[in-house]
Motif scaffolding. Structure first.
Motif, mmCIF file in Angstrom:
data_model
loop_
_atom_site.group_PDB
_atom_site.id
_atom_site.type_symbol
_atom_site.label_atom_id
_atom_site.label_comp_id
_atom_site.label_asym_id
_atom_site.label_seq_id
_atom_site.Cartn_x
_atom_site.Cartn_y
_atom_site.Cartn_z
ATOM 1 N N UNK A 186 -22.620 21.684 62.122
ATOM 2 C CA UNK A 186 -23.141 20.025 62.890
ATOM 3 C C UNK A 186 -22.908 19.622 63.806
ATOM 4 N N UNK A 187 -21.443 19.380 63.469
ATOM 5 C CA UNK A 187 -20.184 18.376 64.768
ATOM 6 C C UNK A 187 -19.363 19.174 65.776
ATOM 7 N N UNK A 188 -19.389 20.607 65.709
ATOM 8 C CA UNK A 188 -19.209 21.349 66.372
ATOM 9 C C UNK A 188 -20.243 21.678 68.165
ATOM 10 N N UNK A 189 -21.808 22.307 67.079
ATOM 11 C CA UNK A 189 -22.960 22.573 68.083
ATOM 12 C C UNK A 189 -23.488 21.322 68.424
ATOM 13 N N UNK A 190 -22.913 19.832 67.981
ATOM 14 C CA UNK A 190 -24.033 18.783 68.414
ATOM 15 C C UNK A 190 -23.411 17.982 68.875
ATOM 16 N N UNK A 191 -23.271 17.429 70.888
ATOM 17 C CA UNK A 191 -22.349 16.303 70.683
ATOM 18 C C UNK A 191 -23.856 15.108 70.969
ATOM 19 N N UNK A 192 -23.151 13.818 70.613
ATOM 20 C CA UNK A 192 -23.887 12.639 70.219
ATOM 21 C C UNK A 192 -23.658 11.867 71.886
ATOM 22 N N UNK A 193 -24.278 11.332 72.077
ATOM 23 C CA UNK A 193 -24.500 10.241 73.256
ATOM 24 C C UNK A 193 -25.036 8.586 72.938
ATOM 25 N N UNK A 194 -23.956 7.769 73.598
ATOM 26 C CA UNK A 194 -24.884 6.326 73.123
ATOM 27 C C UNK A 194 -25.798 6.044 74.281
ATOM 28 N N UNK A 195 -26.263 5.732 74.880
ATOM 29 C CA UNK A 195 -26.640 5.003 76.100
ATOM 30 C C UNK A 195 -27.413 3.974 75.923
ATOM 31 N N UNK A 196 -26.515 2.477 76.766
ATOM 32 C CA UNK A 196 -26.988 0.798 77.207
ATOM 33 C C UNK A 196 -28.095 0.974 77.447
ATOM 34 N N UNK A 197 -28.906 -0.305 77.108
ATOM 35 C CA UNK A 197 -29.971 -0.694 78.063
ATOM 36 C C UNK A 197 -30.466 -0.706 79.449
ATOM 37 N N UNK A 198 -29.031 -0.613 80.273
ATOM 38 C CA UNK A 198 -28.936 -0.552 81.325
ATOM 39 C C UNK A 198 -28.480 -0.221 81.542
ATOM 40 N N UNK A 199 -28.146 1.033 80.984
ATOM 41 C CA UNK A 199 -28.053 2.474 81.725
ATOM 42 C C UNK A 199 -29.577 3.792 81.293
ATOM 43 N N UNK A 200 -29.877 2.912 80.707
ATOM 44 C CA UNK A 200 -31.585 3.743 80.615
ATOM 45 C C UNK A 200 -32.277 2.751 81.531
ATOM 46 N N UNK A 201 -32.434 1.947 81.762
ATOM 47 C CA UNK A 201 -32.946 1.021 83.040
ATOM 48 C C UNK A 201 -32.565 2.098 84.404
#
Length: 173
Positions: free
Chosen positions: A65-80
């Motif tokens: 799971x950890x090698x096949x899926x990369x996580x990303x965090x996107x802020x509200x400012x980046x969402x806009x």
């Protein structure tokens, strides 16, 4: 499931907002829930632990799971900013949830030749204030959704207990 069945997939990107339990887990963090979720523009992701987390863990060993899926965090400012960038480039009005995924793929896309697929699960008309603020346009409202918006709303305050919920449900008949 399609990838496990043979669909050639290089990698998955799990895009999240400030409620980034899953990206932190994928990066080697603990599998314990956050004490509280953070309110964001992409409110369907405003949870301590995603509902499909345990299913994923049962389906794939943690290492895979950890090698096949990369996580990303996107802020509200980046969402806009993602909503604006996509709208200016294509005319497409992305809802805030889709914009989170688009931003995560954009970050990963530099120098990549393979296509990426972003799964959109919401309609921008569900987020008219966010779309107006980000793009200065009113999202189109499909007739089926417009009918729901035009219905009267009935809300009743309940105590946050199982007994209060049970009583309210029983009162409905």
């Amino acid at each position: 499931m399609a990838a496990l069945g043979g669909l050639p997939v290089e990698r998955f990107v799990a895009a999240h907002n400030a409620n980034d339990f899953f990206p932190r887990f994928l990066a080697g963090g603990p599998s314990t829930a956050q004490p509280a979720s953070v309110r964001t523009l992409s409110n369907a992701m405003d949870v301590g632990v995603p509902s499909n987390f345990e299913r994923l863990r049962a389906l794939l060993p943690e290492g895979r799971l950890r090698t096949w899926v990369q996580g990303a965090r996107v802020s509200d400012a980046e969402t806009r900013a993602s909503m604006q960038r996509v709208y200016e480039a294509t005319g497409y009005v992305a809802d805030p949830h889709t914009a989170v995924g688009l931003e995560a793929v954009r970050r990963r896309g530099a120098g990549r030749s393979r296509p990426a697929v972003v799964l959109a699960t919401a309609h921008p008309a569900k987020f008219p204030e966010t779309v107006r603020e980000a793009l200065g346009v009113e999202p189109s409202r499909p007739a089926r959704l417009a009918r729901l918006w035009d219905h009267p709303v009935h809300a009743e305050a309940l105590s946050p207990t199982a007994e209060a919920l049970r009583g309210a449900l029983l009162d409905l008949g």
